[in-house]
Design a protein around this motif. Structure first.
Motif, PDB file in Angstrom:
ATOM      1  N   ASN A 131      -2.525  -4.277   7.424  1.00  0.00           N
ATOM      2  CA  ASN A 131      -1.765  -3.636   6.199  1.00  0.00           C
ATOM      3  C   ASN A 131      -1.571  -1.945   6.695  1.00  0.00           C
ATOM      4  O   ASN A 131      -2.370  -1.336   7.722  1.00  0.00           O
ATOM      5  CB  ASN A 131      -1.804  -4.242   5.388  1.00  0.00           C
ATOM      6  CG  ASN A 131      -3.287  -3.957   4.586  1.00  0.00           C
ATOM      7  OD1 ASN A 131      -4.267  -3.260   5.472  1.00  0.00           O
ATOM      8  ND2 ASN A 131      -3.244  -4.043   3.514  1.00  0.00           N
TER       9      ASN A 131
ATOM     10  N   SER B 248      -9.399  -7.904  -1.110  1.00  0.00           N
ATOM     11  CA  SER B 248      -9.287  -6.147  -1.473  1.00  0.00           C
ATOM     12  C   SER B 248      -7.677  -5.225  -1.490  1.00  0.00           C
ATOM     13  O   SER B 248      -8.377  -3.735  -1.841  1.00  0.00           O
ATOM     14  CB  SER B 248     -10.000  -5.406  -0.894  1.00  0.00           C
ATOM     15  OG  SER B 248      -9.204  -5.696   1.163  1.00  0.00           O
ATOM     16  N   GLN B 249      -6.533  -6.156  -1.341  1.00  0.00           N
ATOM     17  CA  GLN B 249      -5.681  -4.919  -1.134  1.00  0.00           C
ATOM     18  C   GLN B 249      -4.115  -5.214  -1.669  1.00  0.00           C
ATOM     19  O   GLN B 249      -4.614  -6.863  -2.319  1.00  0.00           O
ATOM     20  CB  GLN B 249      -4.726  -5.185   0.626  1.00  0.00           C
ATOM     21  CG  GLN B 249      -6.445  -5.745   1.771  1.00  0.00           C
ATOM     22  CD  GLN B 249      -5.817  -3.250   1.824  1.00  0.00           C
ATOM     23  OE1 GLN B 249      -5.489  -2.901   1.566  1.00  0.00           O
ATOM     24  NE2 GLN B 249      -7.971  -3.770   1.441  1.00  0.00           N
TER      25      GLN B 249
ATOM     26  N   ASN C 259      -3.538  -0.061   5.483  1.00  0.00           N
ATOM     27  CA  ASN C 259      -5.117  -0.178   5.466  1.00  0.00           C
ATOM     28  C   ASN C 259      -6.110  -0.308   6.220  1.00  0.00           C
ATOM     29  O   ASN C 259      -6.694  -0.875   6.543  1.00  0.00           O
ATOM     30  CB  ASN C 259      -5.469  -0.295   3.749  1.00  0.00           C
ATOM     31  CG  ASN C 259      -5.075  -0.253   2.882  1.00  0.00           C
ATOM     32  OD1 ASN C 259      -4.804   1.728   3.184  1.00  0.00           O
ATOM     33  ND2 ASN C 259      -5.167   0.103   1.784  1.00  0.00           N
ATOM     34  N   ASN C 260      -4.954  -1.265   7.084  1.00  0.00           N
ATOM     35  CA  ASN C 260      -5.738  -1.524   8.331  1.00  0.00           C
ATOM     36  C   ASN C 260      -6.469  -3.003   7.898  1.00  0.00           C
ATOM     37  O   ASN C 260      -6.807  -3.178   8.805  1.00  0.00           O
ATOM     38  CB  ASN C 260      -6.465  -0.437   9.649  1.00  0.00           C
ATOM     39  CG  ASN C 260      -6.486  -0.935  10.914  1.00  0.00           C
ATOM     40  OD1 ASN C 260      -5.916  -1.156  11.369  1.00  0.00           O
ATOM     41  ND2 ASN C 260      -7.680  -0.686  11.506  1.00  0.00           N
TER      42      ASN C 260
ATOM     43  N   VAL D  57       0.757  -1.029  -0.317  1.00  0.00           N
ATOM     44  CA  VAL D  57      -0.039  -0.238   0.153  1.00  0.00           C
ATOM     45  C   VAL D  57       0.469   1.348   0.074  1.00  0.00           C
ATOM     46  O   VAL D  57       0.857   2.224  -0.599  1.00  0.00           O
ATOM     47  CB  VAL D  57      -0.749  -0.274   0.959  1.00  0.00           C
ATOM     48  CG1 VAL D  57      -1.777   1.470   1.454  1.00  0.00           C
ATOM     49  CG2 VAL D  57      -1.692  -1.043   1.080  1.00  0.00           C
ATOM     50  N   GLN D  58       1.467   1.229   0.864  1.00  0.00           N
ATOM     51  CA  GLN D  58       2.687   2.665   0.524  1.00  0.00           C
ATOM     52  C   GLN D  58       4.077   2.631  -0.424  1.00  0.00           C
ATOM     53  O   GLN D  58       4.892   3.002   0.250  1.00  0.00           O
ATOM     54  CB  GLN D  58       2.976   2.690   2.298  1.00  0.00           C
ATOM     55  CG  GLN D  58       2.134   2.720   3.759  1.00  0.00           C
ATOM     56  CD  GLN D  58       3.137   2.878   4.823  1.00  0.00           C
ATOM     57  OE1 GLN D  58       3.646   1.975   4.955  1.00  0.00           O
ATOM     58  NE2 GLN D  58       2.092   3.114   6.045  1.00  0.00           N
TER      59      GLN D  58
END
Length: 362
Positions: A113, A127-128, A115-116, A40-41
């Motif tokens: 992660n 979704s991730q 996005n919690n 994500v980051q």
């Protein structure tokens, strides 16, 4: 009495920064290191491929960023291969390894992660980006065996006796009724083979997780997709918060697993042998404080205060924080340390920390 040392605990903090130095030292003639994707980051998610055999093994660790024990063990395995030991494994197997699936969670030392999201509850929604990457690699590799590498908390016992679960396994279910088919049977036989060897090293500390089905969990999903999957859960041994004993047991397990597949030693074991492994129970807290005084009305009714260590990153150092915790193991029967407070007044969290400074290096 000194109970633990924080600098030793900090060895469990493994991020991409540490990982990259390990990857650089691998023999490029044996190991192909690549960037499989981004988190994500936008941190790198590394992939290591090695071996030329027909039996394909997919393994990943730090799906939960704060679960690093098995990461250490897999790198011990890579070091052995890097030194040209057990070269026959490279001829029999083809391995694909994702060392830190959740690098954002690893940096923050959290389960989730950036996005919690718990990636181990995202196998349906995907979704991730980390979940999508793992599924993409799974579809590409089409493994004969998947190894889902995790850590477990110090609250678990192997069965109902006061034996910490230092290493636990699971052959995940593939449907709601937890039926046993050929896919699960193979995983169960492999686990039983590992357990048979581990009994020589930790006869009372090997556990088995409950196999309640949850298709959102990656192991259940992969088994549902007809790929034998084994969940590894490296845990606690007495006075070993740095998990060194668990690392050793996972090292032994991986070697036993691969030898057993090549030699077909696993065929000697049955589903019944797997089911004999005691099931994990939440029977432990880290510390029980007894014989304390209090003016806090919430504490009057308790003869024991349960303390569970919570792991936090402070100034890029992994620190164990002792917290009063009645929920993690609400029916606890045992503690890794029983402490006589000698009538010291305990009314709140700070009083606990002050008391433990005398017996625990924090």
């Amino acid at each position: 009495m000194q109970f633990l040392k924080q600098h030793e605990i900090n060895e469990r903090y493994i991020t991409n920064f540490r990982l990259e130095s390990l990857l650089e030292n691998l023999d490029k003639d044996i190991f192909k290191v690549s960037v499989a994707g981004k988190s994500v980051q936008q941190k790198n998610i590394y992939r290591v491929d090695f071996g030329t055999g027909k039996f394909k093994v997919l393994l990943w660790s730090q799906m939960h960023g704060n679960e690093t024990t098995t990461t250490k063990s897999v790198f011990n395995f890579l070091k052995k291969l890097n030194a040209n030991k057990n070269a026959d494994w490279l001829n029999f197997f083809s391995f694909t390894f994702l060392p830190i699936l959740n690098p954002d969670g690893a940096e923050a030392f959290t389960r989730v992660n950036a996005n919690n999201i718990d990636l181990n509850r995202d196998s349906v929604d995907l979704s991730q980006p980390e979940s999508q990457l793992l599924r993409s690699v799974f579809n590409e590799v089409q493994p004969n065996l998947a190894l889902n590498m995790h850590d477990q908390r110090s609250i678990f016992s192997a069965g109902s006796d006061p034996n910490p679960a230092t290493l636990s396994f699971l052959a995940p279910a593939f449907n709601e009724t937890c039926d046993i088919n050929d896919v699960r049977t193979f995983a169960m036989q492999l686990i039983a083979n590992m357990n048979d060897v581990l009994k020589n090293y930790a006869p009372y500390n090997i556990g088995r997780f409950d196999d309640s089905f949850n298709i959102n969990c990656i192991g259940d999903m992969f088994t549902h997709l007809s790929v034998p999957t084994i969940l590894f859960e490296a845990g606690f041994a007495s006075n070993d918060y740095q998990r060194k004993k668990a690392v050793k047991l996972v090292d032994i397990s991986l070697e036993t697993l691969l030898k057993g597949i090549i030699s077909k030693e696993y065929e000697k074991f049955t589903v019944a042998d797997y089911l004999k492994i005691p099931e994990n129970e939440k029977n432990f807290v880290d510390i029980v404080i007894e014989n304390y005084a209090t003016t806090n009305p919430d504490f009057y009714k308790y003869s024991q205060l349960p303390i569970v260590f919570k792991e936090k990153i402070i100034n890029k150092q992994l620190i164990l924080i002792p917290e009063i915790d009645f929920d993690s193991a609400s029916q606890f029967k045992f503690a890794h340390l029983v402490l006589d407070a000698n009538k010291v007044i305990i009314n709140n969290q700070k009083d606990v920390e002050n008391l433990l400074e005398k017996v625990v290096i924090l």
